[in-house]
Write a protein that holds these residues in place. Structure first.
Motif, PDB file in Angstrom:
ATOM      1  N   SER A 441       1.290 -52.315 -10.419  1.00 57.21           N
ATOM      2  CA  SER A 441       2.816 -52.602 -10.655  1.00 57.21           C
ATOM      3  C   SER A 441       3.120 -51.973 -11.906  1.00 57.21           C
ATOM      4  O   SER A 441       2.112 -52.131 -12.858  1.00 57.21           O
ATOM      5  N   THR A 442       4.286 -51.753 -12.319  1.00 54.96           N
ATOM      6  CA  THR A 442       4.869 -51.718 -13.536  1.00 54.96           C
ATOM      7  C   THR A 442       5.660 -52.814 -14.277  1.00 54.96           C
ATOM      8  O   THR A 442       6.277 -53.779 -13.348  1.00 54.96           O
ATOM      9  N   ARG A 454       5.887 -49.305 -17.454  1.00 54.30           N
ATOM     10  CA  ARG A 454       4.401 -48.670 -17.933  1.00 54.30           C
ATOM     11  C   ARG A 454       3.546 -49.712 -16.798  1.00 54.30           C
ATOM     12  O   ARG A 454       3.876 -50.923 -16.645  1.00 54.30           O
ATOM     13  N   PRO A 455       2.440 -49.222 -16.423  1.00 58.60           N
ATOM     14  CA  PRO A 455       1.650 -50.027 -15.606  1.00 58.60           C
ATOM     15  C   PRO A 455       0.793 -51.035 -16.486  1.00 58.60           C
ATOM     16  O   PRO A 455       0.612 -50.765 -17.546  1.00 58.60           O
ATOM     17  N   ALA A 478      -1.540 -59.583 -20.851  1.00 59.69           N
ATOM     18  CA  ALA A 478      -1.218 -58.183 -19.950  1.00 59.69           C
ATOM     19  C   ALA A 478      -1.737 -57.140 -20.883  1.00 59.69           C
ATOM     20  O   ALA A 478      -1.312 -57.181 -22.073  1.00 59.69           O
ATOM     21  N   ARG A 479      -2.470 -56.201 -20.352  1.00 59.09           N
ATOM     22  CA  ARG A 479      -2.778 -54.951 -21.033  1.00 59.09           C
ATOM     23  C   ARG A 479      -2.020 -53.870 -20.365  1.00 59.09           C
ATOM     24  O   ARG A 479      -1.655 -53.585 -19.250  1.00 59.09           O
ATOM     25  N   ILE A 480      -1.126 -53.144 -21.095  1.00 56.23           N
ATOM     26  CA  ILE A 480      -0.122 -52.189 -20.645  1.00 56.23           C
ATOM     27  C   ILE A 480      -0.551 -50.717 -21.053  1.00 56.23           C
ATOM     28  O   ILE A 480      -1.201 -50.191 -22.195  1.00 56.23           O
ATOM     29  N   SER A 497      -0.286 -54.979 -25.339  1.00 55.44           N
ATOM     30  CA  SER A 497      -0.682 -56.083 -24.920  1.00 55.44           C
ATOM     31  C   SER A 497       0.665 -56.921 -24.982  1.00 55.44           C
ATOM     32  O   SER A 497       1.543 -56.725 -25.302  1.00 55.44           O
ATOM     33  N   ALA A 498       0.679 -57.787 -23.904  1.00 56.43           N
ATOM     34  CA  ALA A 498       2.094 -58.633 -23.785  1.00 56.43           C
ATOM     35  C   ALA A 498       1.648 -60.257 -23.481  1.00 56.43           C
ATOM     36  O   ALA A 498       0.667 -60.349 -22.725  1.00 56.43           O
ATOM     37  N   ASP A 499       2.228 -61.086 -23.780  1.00 63.82           N
ATOM     38  CA  ASP A 499       2.197 -62.499 -23.470  1.00 63.82           C
ATOM     39  C   ASP A 499       2.542 -62.604 -22.061  1.00 63.82           C
ATOM     40  O   ASP A 499       3.378 -61.731 -21.617  1.00 63.82           O
ATOM     41  N   VAL A 500       1.856 -63.465 -21.382  1.00 63.00           N
ATOM     42  CA  VAL A 500       2.092 -63.835 -20.001  1.00 63.00           C
ATOM     43  C   VAL A 500       2.562 -65.163 -19.869  1.00 63.00           C
ATOM     44  O   VAL A 500       1.972 -66.103 -20.324  1.00 63.00           O
ATOM     45  N   CYS A 501       4.064 -65.235 -19.251  1.00 61.13           N
ATOM     46  CA  CYS A 501       4.398 -66.572 -19.189  1.00 61.13           C
ATOM     47  C   CYS A 501       4.593 -66.902 -17.837  1.00 61.13           C
ATOM     48  O   CYS A 501       5.227 -66.597 -17.083  1.00 61.13           O
TER      49      CYS A 501
END
Length: 835
Positions: A441-442, A454-455, A478-480, A497-501
């Protein structure tokens, strides 16, 4: 992802309408370009989970219509926190890349992920316990013996050892991929030294500082309870009620060292390297300035094969000889247990579904990506038959001879590379696996000033709590991927990278690692200081002071004296002495002449030639120490130490920039560092180095027969021109100058001031005996102070100054022998405290 009801939004401020308009437009533009496999725009009818507009409205409240601004703002917060990572073979760290757009997962969906992670952790603990215990799974044919014994992660010395606390796994990480229809699947398990929890924490801090209202607006679950539970879980396995727990790091060159330092600081763990530890009589101790102190548990981030050269790899120089004996005796907890990574091999994924049915009586709630281990004939033939439809990779992470890179889509392997791989697969099929190619998924990420799909993959973490039960960090990170291609095979490590809430309708209690009021006994001892850290802080002080002294000499030589007749008007004799001071420090070769061009070239070499002990070299040494002491230095201090070398056009401008930086570092040290043992060693390093430099300067420029130029330069080097002019307005004379720069106890640049501070700092450090007798380093400092205190300016000669320099070296040597405990010799020294 299914559409869920968003939590009720808080009362909106007056500007919320504009923010909502921006948010709706961003989403509409984004969904027009994305596919149905996107987490933001999955519904065929175009509907969007209301949580996403609420999140984007928070972004718009901060950035208005400028997405690029919000990306830069979040990244600045990450830099302020000190987040970084290192790529192999790169000398410098990179800033940790954080996307301003978090991944949102609704609490109901997360509950399913959580159950699947706990089930998987339970299964892996059961399998590992059997492999190192009774061995029934191999004996009964559930697991091929070659899969276990052929794995480099299987550690035979651990067979039959019962881990302290009774469990092998305490902390794990799992990589998940979300398929186009919303299902989650396991891509990889991380059991050796799971990395990334600190980055998840830092992502949350960086995003939280930017989107302060998101926590309450969406009822985002917090991270602190997970880390508190993990800390309690390790403590519960220790024998002592008040255990000392360390985080064992490979050191600052490890790619995730900044994360390890952040975690150690956040959890209150002692950050230690192998050289900090010693095993004695089946117990493990940390070498500290107060002697050997017992350590009860180690959260290791060190490859298990390097842990103990007596048990595993005999070439390891970063392990602890005897550590496994102490572990076998039950006197030290190692988390995770050495050898647990045997299940981390991709080949094991082929057997976990059947093991779940056999051992747990249920299917995996989070299925693996389909995997075929080529060590079995039928699986090998299936991989060869479907080569172009599979991902081909190593069975045990180590790259086989037939692979030139990492896991690769079979269809992309052509020509000679394909021939070589198939030939090696025929010779050693057990080294390979085939796995299905997964499409991911993106999610939205900010590129430039717009949102693009982006995946991504999701890394989640699970840990044992104080009750021994598994708990899962709500969110992870998350790694993008960099490119729109949504195949997991080509995504690699990703570049964002992204925070995951994890959000829901129920309010979340404000929880942190802060304990309840009055639940802790007040203490003013900041804790154990490892000898290596004391050594680092001492030399950090010396390198900084040495660089500042060299810079002072260069600035005077180039003409930055406040004396209107100084600098370029200095006599050749005085300039020659300055050149000798710089050359004698090993900072540059002797110039061919004293002409201005040659002096400028000398200054340039002494400032920025890494082949010499230049300021650039000294600053690099200081920066390296700072990188290895992140858990004890402020982010401001680390940033100053890591700041790039100035590139101003003129030499004096570059020198001035460096001087301001040195002044800022000194100010942080003096006014912002707690007066702990670490600060005392830092101050000792400064005082020893400053006194040595001043003694040399006085011998060069302050002896009988010194010219006015010599004395003026001496005042410049001692940063005492203003003090002298205020005290002696009528002119310059040798004896008053010597009294000011050598014997005045009120001048922080004088020998007398440094000698007094050296003695005072050593008196504040711990001693090993209770007989009230001075230790060697204290006796040396007292002798030094007596010589300086009883000297007179008129009688201070080169011989006395030479004696002072030698005594300063003796103080430094005695201090190192006493406090910087390294190697085996200190373990046999009598009187070392064992606590």
């Amino acid at each position: 992802m299914a559409t869920h009801s968003a939590p009720p939004l808080a009362t909106a401020p007056a500007t919320a309408f504009d923010a909502a308009v921006h948010a709706d437009r961003w989403i509409a533009d984004y969904c027009a370009r994305s596919t149905s496999a996107d987490v933001l725009c999955p519904a065929a009818d175009g509907s969007v989970d209301p949580a996403w507009p609420a999140m984007f409205a928070e972004l718009a409240m901060v950035a208005s219509d400028d997405l690029g601004h919000i990306r830069e703002r979040v990244q600045r917060h990450a830099v302020d926190i000190g987040t970084g990572f290192r790529i192999a073979d790169e000398p410098d760290e990179r800033p940790w890349p954080v996307s301003p757009v978090p991944l949102l997962i609704e609490a109901g969906e997360w509950a399913g992920i959580e159950r699947g992670v706990i089930q998987r952790a339970t299964l892996m603990e059961t399998v590992i316990a059997d492999l190192y215990g009774e061995g029934k799974l191999v004996a009964d044919g559930h697991i091929p013996a070659a899969l276990v014994t052929g794995s480099p992660f299987f550690l035979r010395p651990m067979v039959g050892l019962d881990p302290p606390g009774g469990r092998h796994l305490d902390f794990i990480a799992i990589d998940l991929g979300r398929g186009p229809t919303g299902e989650w699947r396991v891509l990889a398990d991380h059991l050796r030294a799971p990395a990334g929890a600190g980055y998840a924490l830092e992502n949350r801090i960086a995003v939280g500082r930017t989107l302060g209202g998101l926590q309450d607006r969406l009822n985002v679950q917090r991270h602190a309870p997970f880390f508190a539970a993990f800390r309690a879980g390790i403590a519960a396995m220790c024998k002592r009620t008040d255990p000392r727990i360390g985080l064992l790091t490979p050191g600052r060159f490890n790619p995730s060292y900044p994360e390890q330092a952040h975690l150690a600081r956040y959890l209150g763990l002692l950050l230690v390297e192998g050289a900090d530890l010693a095993a004695l009589e089946d117990k493990v101790y940390v070498r500290t300035i107060g002697g050997l102190k017992r350590i009860d548990a180690l959260w290791r981030r060190l490859d298990p094969r390097l842990l103990d050269p007596l048990a595993f790899d005999t070439h390891s120089q970063i392990g602890v000889p005897g550590l496994i004996d102490a572990y076998a005796a039950g006197n030290v907890v190692l988390s995770n247990a050495p050898g647990s990574a045997v299940l981390e091999a991709p080949a094991f994924s082929a057997f976990l579904p059947n093991l779940a049915k056999s051992l747990l009586g249920e299917d995996l709630l989070l299925p693996n990506i389909a995997t075929w281990w080529c060590g079995q004939t039928a699986a090998k033939e299936s991989v060869e038959a479907n080569f172009d439809r599979l991902l081909i990779g190593p069975a045990f992470h180590a790259r086989p001879l037939g692979m030139t890179g990492g896991p690769t889509a079979g269809a992309d392997i052509t020509g000679a590379a394909r021939t070589a791989l198939l030939a090696d697969m025929a010779n050693r099929p057990q080294d390979y696996v085939g796995q299905e190619l997964v499409r991911l998924s993106t999610m939205p990420v900010v590129v430039g000033d717009e949102l693009v799909p982006r995946p991504f993959t999701l890394r989640v973490f699970a840990a044992r709590g104080g009750d021994g039960e598994w708990t899962v960090l709500p969110g992870g990170f998350a790694r993008i991927g960099e490119h729109p291609d949504a195949r997991a095979a080509v995504m690699g490590e990703g570049i964002w990278s992204a925070d995951v809430c994890v959000y829901g309708a129920e309010p979340v209690a404000p929880v942190s690692l802060l304990t309840a009021a009055d639940s802790l006994q007040v203490r003013r001892n900041p804790g154990t200081l490892p000898s290596r850290v004391a050594d680092n802080f001492y030399w950090l002080g010396r390198y900084l002071e040495r660089g500042e002294a060299l810079l002072g000499a260069i600035r005077v030589m180039l003409g930055n004296s406040i004396d209107v007749d100084g600098g370029a008007g200095l006599s050749p004799t005085t300039v020659g002495k300055l050149v000798g001071l710089i050359v004698g420090a090993g900072s540059a070769p002797h110039p061919p002449s004293l002409r201005r061009a040659d002096l400028t070239a000398l200054a340039r070499t002494a400032m920025e030639d890494e082949a010499w002990q230049s300021i650039l070299t000294l600053n690099r040494h200081a920066r390296e120490i700072g990188e290895g002491s992140r858990d004890r230095l402020s982010a401001d201090m680390v940033r100053l130490l890591e700041a790039p070398f100035p590139t101003h056009r003129g030499m004096l401008e570059r020198a001035g920039s460096l001087q301001r930086r040195y002044a800022a570092i000194a100010g942080l040290s003096a006014e912002h560092m707690g007066r702990t043992a670490a600060w005392r060693f830092h101050d000792l390093g400064r005082r020893v180095e400053r006194a040595m430099a001043m003694a040399r300067a006085i011998r060069l420029f302050g002896m009988p027969g010194a010219s006015p130029d010599d004395l003026s330069v001496l005042l410049d080097l001692a940063d005492s021109q203003i003090s002298y002019r205020q005290r002696y307005p009528t002119g310059i004379a040798r004896v008053p100058v010597i009294d000011l720069v050598a014997l005045d106890p009120g001048n922080p640049r004088s020998l007398a001031f440094s000698a007094e501070r050296i003695a005072a700092r050593l008196a504040e450090l711990p001693v090993l005996s209770d007989d009230e007798m001075a230790e060697p380093q204290q006796a040396q400092a007292t002798g030094l102070q007596a010589i300086v205190m009883t000297a007179t300016a008129a009688a201070l000669d080169a011989e006395t100054l030479g004696d002072i320099e030698r005594r300063l070296g003796a103080v430094s040597d005695a201090l190192a022998r006493r406090y910087f405990l390294q190697g085996a010799e200190p373990l046999r020294t009598s009187g070392l405290t064992l606590a």
